[in-house]
Write a protein that holds these residues in place. Structure first.
Motif, PDB file in Angstrom:
ATOM      1  N   ASP A  91       0.858  -1.189   0.000  1.00 32.47           N
ATOM      2  CA  ASP A  91       0.000   0.000   0.000  1.00 32.47           C
ATOM      3  C   ASP A  91       0.889   1.231   0.000  1.00 32.47           C
ATOM      4  N   HIS A 154      -8.266  -5.842   1.091  1.00 32.94           N
ATOM      5  CA  HIS A 154      -8.222  -4.629   1.902  1.00 32.94           C
ATOM      6  C   HIS A 154      -9.443  -3.759   1.600  1.00 32.94           C
ATOM      7  N   PHE A 155     -10.091  -3.279   2.657  1.00 36.83           N
ATOM      8  CA  PHE A 155     -11.285  -2.428   2.550  1.00 36.83           C
ATOM      9  C   PHE A 155     -12.405  -3.113   1.752  1.00 36.83           C
ATOM     10  N   ASP A 156     -12.445  -4.437   1.811  1.00 36.51           N
ATOM     11  CA  ASP A 156     -13.434  -5.192   1.036  1.00 36.51           C
ATOM     12  C   ASP A 156     -14.574  -5.645   1.950  1.00 36.51           C
ATOM     13  N   GLY A 231      -7.260  -1.150   6.287  1.00 35.22           N
ATOM     14  CA  GLY A 231      -8.192  -1.979   5.539  1.00 35.22           C
ATOM     15  C   GLY A 231      -8.027  -3.459   5.775  1.00 35.22           C
ATOM     16  N   GLU A 232      -7.337  -3.834   6.859  1.00 41.16           N
ATOM     17  CA  GLU A 232      -7.097  -5.238   7.178  1.00 41.16           C
ATOM     18  C   GLU A 232      -8.082  -5.654   8.268  1.00 41.16           C
ATOM     19  N   TYR A 233      -9.063  -6.463   7.906  1.00 38.15           N
ATOM     20  CA  TYR A 233     -10.133  -6.807   8.825  1.00 38.15           C
ATOM     21  C   TYR A 233      -9.891  -8.183   9.447  1.00 38.15           C
ATOM     22  N   GLU A 251     -16.342   2.581   6.580  1.00 34.68           N
ATOM     23  CA  GLU A 251     -16.216   3.446   5.406  1.00 34.68           C
ATOM     24  C   GLU A 251     -15.413   4.716   5.706  1.00 34.68           C
ATOM     25  N   ARG A 253     -12.533   4.697   6.843  1.00 35.85           N
ATOM     26  CA  ARG A 253     -11.154   4.329   6.490  1.00 35.85           C
ATOM     27  C   ARG A 253     -10.137   4.955   7.438  1.00 35.85           C
TER      28      ARG A 253
END
Length: 308
Positions: A91, A154-156, A231-233, A251, A253
């Motif tokens: 990133d 990421h961020f998905d 964005g790492e869940y 959202e 972020r």
């Protein structure tokens, strides 16, 4: 290296002390800033879990070649470090902790590539057959594929629990699987015991990954904050991605705050996440019963109890 982690397994602790000194002498990069950063990473608080796992399974036979084991264990750690540096390139906005801020992407790539060359050099010291060398390549490809899959999510908000376990199986579980398998092979174990070692290693890796995710999610909010901003869940968050309130929070972020994280922690189900871990740990315990009784299995039990 975090030597205290291995205090309950003193035989492996002694091997890892020797390994750390060996790696510190092996790393010889002309670019001094990057050279120093790699050395600092080797001397940081890492647990040396991959080479430690390798040594644990190598104890299945006490009559081993110490030089070959040192090369095999070194390869396990060098691959881990190479992936760690390459992970810092995923990133453009990611702040890099272990390398210079000037041109961090390029430096991370070069450092990771250098460590991969060292990885292959250590493998060659074990005199691998063509099949064994192919096994190393395949394991490396699976681990890297898992990390690439993780980056793609990421961020998905569409990531599923199934996606998570597929990624974890390629990343953490595969790394532990291969370390265990290679250790058993180095010990001269028979085919059945090698396969059982690989299966147990993968099970340990999967349970460890879930345990890490649960602790990340429900412990200090600042750790989870960093993960969400990148964005790492972790697993408990993925399990709640279908909740519209959770999505609205995520959202934001990089604008997610500590208070947001505290609010999120209250919305997530720890019990459901813990149930995943309990099932995985039970699988680990079941596999361990298949190992011959003795010092090696006792050491494995000590390690598992400490890790999980």
């Amino acid at each position: 290296m975090n030597l205290s982690f291995w205090a309950a397994v003193p035989d492996v602790q002694a091997e890892l002390k020797q390994l750390q000194q060996y790696l510190l002498k092996t790393i010889d990069l002309p670019n001094q800033p990057i050279h120093i950063k790699i050395l600092k990473l080797l001397q940081s608080g890492g647990k040396f879990l991959r080479p430690g796992t390798f040594y644990l399974f190598a104890q299945l036979d006490p009559h081993y070649d110490s030089d070959l084991l040192l090369a095999g264990a070194s390869a396990q750690e060098l691959l881990h470090l190479a992936v760690k540096f390459h992970g810092q390139v995923s990133d453009d906005k990611l702040k890099v902790a272990h390398i210079d801020h000037e041109k961090p992407q390029r430096n991370a790539i070069y450092a990771g590539d250098y460590l991969l060359t060292q990885y292959f050099e250590e493998i060659l010291k074990t005199n691998p057959s063509a099949t064994e060398f192919s096994d190393h390549l395949n394991a490396m490809q699976r681990i890297l594929s898992g990390h690439l899959s993780q980056v793609q999510h990421h961020f998905d908000f569409t990531e599923t629990v199934s996606d998570y376990f597929d990624e974890a199986n390629q990343r953490t579980a595969e790394a532990f699987r291969f370390s265990a398998q290679q250790g058993a092979k180095a010990a001269g174990a028979d085919a059945n015991l090698i396969n059982l070692s690989a299966e147990l290693g993968a099970a340990i890796g999967m349970a460890y990954q879930v345990k890490q995710d649960v602790e990340l999610t429900f412990n200090q909010p600042k750790q989870l904050l960093t993960s969400l901003q990148n964005g790492e869940y972790p697993l408990p968050v993925i399990m709640a991605l279908g909740d519209s309130e959770v999505q609205l929070l995520l959202e934001k972020r990089q604008q997610v705050t500590v208070n947001d994280v505290k609010s999120l922690q209250q919305q997530l189900s720890r019990k459901e996440s813990d149930n995943h871990f309990i099932q995985l740990k039970a699988h680990v315990d079941g596999l361990l019963t298949g190992f011959p009784t003795g010092h090696a299995s006792d050491q494995l039990r000590q390690f598992i109890d400490q890790l999980l």
